[in-house]
Motif scaffolding. Structure first.
Motif, PDB file in Angstrom:
ATOM      1  N   ARG A  11       0.852  -1.194   0.000  1.00  0.00           N
ATOM      2  CA  ARG A  11       0.000   0.000   0.000  1.00  0.00           C
ATOM      3  C   ARG A  11       0.882   1.235   0.000  1.00  0.00           C
ATOM      4  NH1 ARG A  11      -5.737  -0.468   0.845  1.00  0.00           N
ATOM      5  NH2 ARG A  11      -5.457   1.762   0.900  1.00  0.00           N
ATOM      6  N   GLN A  94       0.882   3.706   3.131  1.00  0.00           N
ATOM      7  CA  GLN A  94      -0.467   3.896   3.654  1.00  0.00           C
ATOM      8  C   GLN A  94      -0.881   2.727   4.549  1.00  0.00           C
ATOM      9  OE1 GLN A  94      -2.482   4.117  -0.157  1.00  0.00           O
ATOM     10  NE2 GLN A  94      -2.711   6.326   0.090  1.00  0.00           N
ATOM     11  N   ASP A  95      -1.848   2.998   5.426  1.00  0.00           N
ATOM     12  CA  ASP A  95      -2.418   1.915   6.227  1.00  0.00           C
ATOM     13  C   ASP A  95      -3.548   1.254   5.441  1.00  0.00           C
ATOM     14  OD1 ASP A  95      -4.640   3.603   6.460  1.00  0.00           O
ATOM     15  OD2 ASP A  95      -4.306   4.031   8.582  1.00  0.00           O
ATOM     16  N   ASP A  96      -4.244   0.318   6.071  1.00  0.00           N
ATOM     17  CA  ASP A  96      -5.318  -0.414   5.392  1.00  0.00           C
ATOM     18  C   ASP A  96      -6.476   0.475   4.964  1.00  0.00           C
ATOM     19  OD1 ASP A  96      -3.977  -2.810   5.540  1.00  0.00           O
ATOM     20  OD2 ASP A  96      -4.914  -3.403   7.439  1.00  0.00           O
ATOM     21  N   ASN A  97      -6.605   1.650   5.580  1.00  0.00           N
ATOM     22  CA  ASN A  97      -7.686   2.582   5.246  1.00  0.00           C
ATOM     23  C   ASN A  97      -7.265   3.618   4.215  1.00  0.00           C
ATOM     24  OD1 ASN A  97      -9.486   1.378   7.128  1.00  0.00           O
ATOM     25  ND2 ASN A  97      -8.424   2.480   8.773  1.00  0.00           N
ATOM     26  N   GLY A  98      -6.031   3.513   3.702  1.00  0.00           N
ATOM     27  CA  GLY A  98      -5.552   4.465   2.704  1.00  0.00           C
ATOM     28  C   GLY A  98      -5.024   5.754   3.296  1.00  0.00           C
ATOM     29  N   GLN A  99      -4.810   5.787   4.606  1.00  0.00           N
ATOM     30  CA  GLN A  99      -4.283   6.981   5.253  1.00  0.00           C
ATOM     31  C   GLN A  99      -2.761   6.954   5.234  1.00  0.00           C
ATOM     32  OE1 GLN A  99      -6.368   9.481   6.375  1.00  0.00           O
ATOM     33  NE2 GLN A  99      -7.876   8.185   5.364  1.00  0.00           N
TER      34      GLN A  99
END
Length: 141
Positions: A11, A94-99
């Protein structure tokens, strides 16, 4: 205490001044190295001192599936023609939430090598372009 998992390596985003390109499959090579200079003091002590020398940064390798976009290739083509266009950029994890979680910024970069895809009529892989980007500095933000 809450469990903290490491971030996943697939990601990530790549941003380069004025170039928007999606679909990078691989990005590698960002880091730094401080050369070790050995200095032997005189006298009775045969001690070797280790002093910091020059700092260098490895080339960054970008790989992506070929699309209709020519922006990265065109950037390399200007270097081939002797007109180096230095750009700054970032690799963003990014993290799993796209942040955004971690950012590596690179500075004064220019494309030093381009490799086109390998073709194989027996396969069904995505056609991959790769670009080697030489930079003068990398920092983790």
């Amino acid at each position: 205490m809450a469990r903290v998992d490491p971030f996943k390596n697939f990601r990530f985003l790549v941003e380069i001044d004025g170039i928007v390109q999606a679909g990078f499959s691989e990005c590698s090579g960002f880091g730094s190295n401080v050369e070790v200079v050995e200095y032997r003091e005189g006298g009775d002590a045969a001690t070797v001192r280790k002093l910091p020398g020059k700092v260098s940064y490895p080339d960054i390798m970008l790989k992506w599936g070929i699309t209709d976009s020519h922006e990265l290739y065109d950037w390399h083509l200007t270097a081939v023609k002797g007109q180096i266009q230095r750009k700054n950029g970032s690799i963003i994890l990014q993290d799993d939430n796209g942040q955004e979680k971690v950012r590596w910024n690179f500075f004064s970069a220019w494309p030093s090598k381009w490799d086109g895809p390998d073709f194989n009529a027996k396969g069904n892989d995505v056609a991959i372009d790769s670009l080697t980007v030489s930079c003068e500095r990398v920092e983790r933000a």
